[in-house]
Design a protein around this motif. Structure first.
Motif, PDB file in Angstrom:
ATOM      1  N   GLN A  51     -26.979  38.906 -16.918  1.00 10.63           N
ATOM      2  CA  GLN A  51     -26.220  37.642 -17.152  1.00 10.63           C
ATOM      3  C   GLN A  51     -26.639  36.649 -15.902  1.00 10.63           C
ATOM      4  O   GLN A  51     -26.452  35.437 -16.435  1.00 10.63           O
ATOM      5  N   GLN A  52     -26.123  37.170 -14.646  1.00  9.14           N
ATOM      6  CA  GLN A  52     -26.283  36.067 -13.456  1.00  9.14           C
ATOM      7  C   GLN A  52     -27.865  35.713 -13.414  1.00  9.14           C
ATOM      8  O   GLN A  52     -28.046  34.530 -13.426  1.00  9.14           O
ATOM      9  N   THR A  80     -30.105  35.226 -15.821  1.00  8.03           N
ATOM     10  CA  THR A  80     -30.479  34.383 -16.946  1.00  8.03           C
ATOM     11  C   THR A  80     -29.813  33.020 -17.137  1.00  8.03           C
ATOM     12  O   THR A  80     -30.079  32.380 -18.115  1.00  8.03           O
ATOM     13  N   LYS A  81     -28.712  32.872 -16.231  1.00  5.76           N
ATOM     14  CA  LYS A  81     -28.004  31.377 -16.275  1.00  5.76           C
ATOM     15  C   LYS A  81     -28.810  30.362 -15.787  1.00  5.76           C
ATOM     16  O   LYS A  81     -29.451  30.369 -14.783  1.00  5.76           O
ATOM     17  N   GLN A  91     -35.205  33.162 -19.199  1.00  9.37           N
ATOM     18  CA  GLN A  91     -34.654  33.725 -20.470  1.00  9.37           C
ATOM     19  C   GLN A  91     -35.831  34.111 -21.457  1.00  9.37           C
ATOM     20  O   GLN A  91     -35.872  35.124 -22.191  1.00  9.37           O
ATOM     21  N   LEU A  94     -24.734  37.969 -22.625  1.00 13.74           N
ATOM     22  CA  LEU A  94     -26.064  37.940 -22.339  1.00 13.74           C
ATOM     23  C   LEU A  94     -26.812  37.417 -23.520  1.00 13.74           C
ATOM     24  O   LEU A  94     -27.786  36.625 -23.206  1.00 13.74           O
ATOM     25  N   ASN A  97     -26.506  33.689 -23.246  1.00 11.88           N
ATOM     26  CA  ASN A  97     -27.289  32.977 -22.300  1.00 11.88           C
ATOM     27  C   ASN A  97     -28.735  32.741 -22.796  1.00 11.88           C
ATOM     28  O   ASN A  97     -29.592  31.848 -22.441  1.00 11.88           O
ATOM     29  N   LYS A 149     -28.792  30.123 -26.166  1.00 10.04           N
ATOM     30  CA  LYS A 149     -28.155  28.873 -26.210  1.00 10.04           C
ATOM     31  C   LYS A 149     -29.368  28.000 -25.540  1.00 10.04           C
ATOM     32  O   LYS A 149     -29.924  28.019 -24.493  1.00 10.04           O
TER      33      LYS A 149
END
Length: 886
Positions: free
Chosen positions: A176-177, A179-180, A186, A220, A223, A226
């Motif tokens: 999660q962190q 792919t921000k 991504q 996730l 992320n 989007k």
């Protein structure tokens, strides 16, 4: 502390060293000790001291801890605990400082990625936690290092396949962190089979009924998808949309939803919205909408929409999701129009939703969602617009049922200002870009009270505007006026008939000019701007059918009572409003409070389109306007000419296509004819060879007959008989020469016919080219000012050239075919005649031979004659060869 003193070799009695001195000694112990236990004890002591001396431990021990990780990876657990405490308990700037120091050497991150390949739990799990903490503190720099590290992202993706749930779940948080906000990472994560694995985990954990792990997987996925068109396309092409349908299968009993289930389902709905968001490319959105309909995902969402017991926030998000799934999709909009609520009697889902929108007791966010759903249902949906307007017409009103039109009228004239605004905007969307429905809505009549004649809906809207001062609250008055003015502007824009109806009421123009010219407060300035926009539309789309309110008279009225500069200033205030800018950003109505609900997204587009045109129309003088009208008429004439030529070119294109088909057919026939011609050529050659052989044989027979006659004379043949034989032989020779002459004449005749045919084809092609050139000149003279026609003519000329070439080729081949067929027929006829003559000559020669035998002459065989007269035969062969060449 006794443990620490044991590690550093000092007893607490006497003078105690400071914390910094103790930390320094521990760092020396970590760096210089040769025994593993000594280094481990020193690290444990540093860990204990970090609770009190966080800054000192982080500053002095960082390098030693990194160095020890390079030699003994099992110290990662202790080292990470130390750094984690610094990251969690220090201020944000202190944690960022330590992280920045750690990542100054990119090899440190590479070392961590290498340690994550260890299967040992005490190495892998602390490594995941440490890397997650680093990403939280300094996301972008750490992402950059991982991105350029060989197989860096792939190593992290392996965490999702770990059989230990603790590592897998913390791996989800790490990803999660990671792919921000980084599109490149991504894409790599997506192509490392992340979608398949995440959907499997969601299913294993119970889908919407699952726990926090499902939430982490959904976060996730959001992320990854989007604002990432590449991943969205990969998700769609991988048929993962179809795998989302089971998430939304809710039972009949929807009571007692847990908070985690609400959160999970809310994230699942957001995931669907990401795939069909209006900000995506139209093609990608349309393909996802089609897939959602085909896999029954839309049907499942509509089931949740009409279900009972669904929490309010889930219902609101479901309405928003359905809105974007059907927005601009004709098939999905038609399906949504057919959905009925499970009521008795059944009612259309649209009617049930509109009942919630105009009900002031419903939550504000729910009413906004219903308005958005109604807008999406009518977006580019002329059929749906017609159905909504039809429910307001007198011929279709059913007194026994509630229709969408009745609900909109009720909301338009209710005491609730928010209902007024929502109903006005909803009705405006039923008229958006639809001239037919704007004219149809002029037929709507309303009964205001008993004993009074009905008034039109258009007039009733202006009556409410003029009576706005009777409303109770100031804010409500502004919201109602803004809604009605937006409806009127949308209604009469680009509709001269509606403009005429509006101006026909003598009170409307004085009301608008009065509103614009007054000095009102800040809240009323927006109303003044919208009144200026409405009056400007009346000028711009005025067809001058009303003598009192022509364009020129309205402009004079503005100049006299308002002032042109003041009018333009009031008009420009609309686009300067803060809420206008917010509404222009996205189609969904997103307002923090009902008081901020003033502008509609589609209306902002209309204002942007009309503001400049209205400003020019008002500031333009009458002479400039006349000149512009002349130019406009000229352009219209040019447009009509261009339209005519376009129609002509379309017809010619259709003809060309038909001719192309004919050419293709003729080409195939031509190929067949060529094959037939080749066969006929070979047959003709065979016949010619046979003919030459017969001629040669006839010459030999004639010579043989002459020799025999001389021999007969020598042997005592009577001169009368010999003269008769000679006469017969001469007659045969004359016939042979005559046949050769006829054959030569026929060859010359064929040659002349070929020349005439070629001349005729050349003249025909010249005439066609002349005609095409004249048509081209006419087209060019008629459309000199239009580049589009020139381009079309050029393409037409090219296609005509190709067609002429193909036609001429076909004609030549057909002529050759006819010529060859004729030549074959003539050759066959000549051969038949020659064969008959040769047969007669053979009979005569045989009879002569028989008579010579009867007279006692010796008749030699042909082989003997050939050897005796070889020289003569060679001469005959040369003559025959020359005749064959001719």
């Amino acid at each position: 502390m006794n443990y620490i003193w044991e590690v550093v070799g000092r007893h607490p009695t006497g003078q105690q060293p400071t914390g910094a001195e103790t930390i320094q000694k521990l760092c020396d112990r970590v760096a210089s000790s040769t025994l593993l236990e000594d280094r481990r004890d020193a690290v444990r002591a540093l860990k204990s001291l970090s609770k009190k001396y966080r800054m000192e431990v982080g500053t002095m021990a960082m390098d030693h801890l990194v160095r020890i990780l390079q030699t003994d990876r099992y110290f990662l657990c202790l080292s990470f605990s130390l750094l984690e405490e610094n990251q969690q308990k220090q201020e944000d700037d202190l944690g960022a400082q330590f992280t920045e120091k750690f990542i100054q050497e990119p090899d440190n991150i590479t070392l961590l990625l290498t340690l994550l390949e260890e299967f040992d739990f005490h190495v892998r799990w602390p490594g995941v936690k440490l890397l997650t903490a680093l990403l939280k503190s300094q996301c972008a720099p750490v992402q950059g290092i991982i991105l350029v590290s060989p197989m860096g992202v792939s190593r992290l993706m392996d965490l999702l396949a770990d059989s230990r749930e603790v590592i897998r779940n913390d791996g989800l948080l790490l990803l999660q962190q990671l792919t921000k906000g980084n599109t490149a990472i991504q894409k790599i994560v997506a192509f490392e089979n992340a979608f398949e694995r995440l959907l499997e985990i969601i299913t294993e954990e119970g889908s919407s009924d699952g726990g926090i792990v499902v939430e982490d997987c959904l976060l996730l996925l959001l992320n990854l998808l989007k604002n990432n068109s590449s991943n969205q396309n990969f998700f769609k092409e991988g048929s993962y949309i179809q795998k989302m349908k089971p998430w939304f299968e809710v039972g009949d009993d929807n009571s007692g939803w847990s908070a985690q289930k609400v959160t999970n389902l809310h994230l699942m709905l957001q995931l669907v919205r990401v795939m069909v968001s209006p900000v995506n490319s139209p093609g990608a959105t349309a393909s996802c909408q089609k897939a959602m309909f085909q896999c029954d995902l839309l049907q499942q969402l509509c089931t949740i929409l009409m279900a009972t017991g669904v929490p309010a926030d889930i219902l609101t998000e479901t309405i928003n999701t359905v809105s974007e799934v059907i927005r601009g999709s004709e098939v999905n909009q038609d399906y949504f129009a057919s959905v009925n609520a499970p009521s008795n009697p059944p009612r259309p889902a649209i009617v049930v939703l509109l009942m919630s929108m105009v009900n002031e007791r419903q939550p504000f966010v729910l009413r906004c969602a219903v308005l958005y759903c109604f807008q999406c249902f009518l977006y580019k949906n002329h059929k749906g617009q017609g159905e909504i307007v039809a429910t307001l017409l007198p011929s279709t009103i059913d007194a026994n049922s509630i229709s969408a039109g009745q609900l909109l009228c009720g909301g338009l004239f209710s005491a609730d200002s928010l209902s007024n605004w929502c109903a006005a905007v909803a009705l405006a969307h039923a008229l958006q870009d639809n001239l037919t429905q704007k004219e149809q809505l002029l037929r709507v009549q309303l009964a205001t009270s008993l004993g009074k004649p009905p008034v039109s809906l258009l007039q009733q809207c202006t009556n409410i505007l003029s009576q706005g001062d009777k409303l109770n609250r100031r804010g409500s008055r502004v919201q109602t006026k803004v809604g009605l003015l937006m409806l009127l502007c949308t209604w009469i824009s680009n509709c001269p008939i509606a403009v005429m109806h509006f101006l026909h009421n003598q009170d409307n123009v004085p009301f608008l000019t009065g509103q614009i010219s007054e000095n009102l407060g800040e809240d009323e300035r927006l109303v003044q701007g919208l009144c200026a926009l409405l009056l400007g539309i009346c000028i711009y789309y005025n067809d001058n059918s009303l003598e009192n309110y022509t364009k020129e008279k309205l402009k004079q009225l503005i100049e006299k009572r308002i002032g042109k500069e003041n009018f333009v200033e009031k008009l420009a205030f609309i686009t300067k409003h803060e809420l206008y800018s917010r509404a222009a950003q996205k189609p969904q109505p997103a307002f923090s409070t009902p008081e901020h609900m003033l502008f509609d997204h589609e209306f902002t587009k209309l204002v942007k389109e009309l503001e400049g045109m209205i400003t020019k129309a008002v500031l333009r003088s009458s002479e400039e306007e006349k000149k512009e009208e002349e130019v406009k008429k000229t352009l219209e004439q040019h447009d009509s000419i261009v339209t005519q030529y376009k129609e002509l070119i379309r017809e010619q294109d259709s003809q060309i296509n038909e001719l192309k088909e004919q050419v293709a057919l003729l080409t195939s026939q031509n190929e067949k004819l060529q094959n037939t011609t080749t066969q006929q050529f070979s047959q003709i050659q065979q016949h010619k060879d046979q003919y030459n052989i017969l001629k040669l044989k006839l010459g030999k027979d004639n010579q043989q007959t002459g020799n025999q006659a001389e021999a007969a004379h020598v042997n005592g043949l009577q001169p009368e008989e010999l003269s008769q034989l000679r006469e017969q032989l001469e007659e045969l020779q004359r016939q042979n020469q005559l046949l050769q002459t006829q054959l030569t004449e026929k060859d010359s005749l064929i040659t002349s016919l070929e020349v005439e045919l070629l001349k005729a084809q050349l003249q025909s092609q010249t005439a066609e080219i002349t005609q095409l050139q004249s048509e081209r000149q006419e087209l060019l003279r008629g459309s000199e000012s239009t580049g589009e026609v020139k381009t079309l003519l050029e393409s037409k000329e090219l296609m005509e050239k190709e067609l002429a070439s193909a036609t001429s080729t076909t004609a030549i081949m057909q002529a050759e075919k006819s010529k060859l067929q004729q030549e074959v027929q003539e050759s066959k006829k000549e051969q038949d005649d020659l064969l008959m003559l040769l047969a007669d000559q053979d009979q005569k020669i045989l009879s002569l031979k028989q008579r010579l035998k009867d007279l006692g002459e010796t008749i030699e065989d042909e082989d003997d004659l050939d050897s005796r007269d070889q020289f003569d035969d060679d001469d005959d062969d040369e003559e025959d060869d020359e005749e064959c060449d001719e």
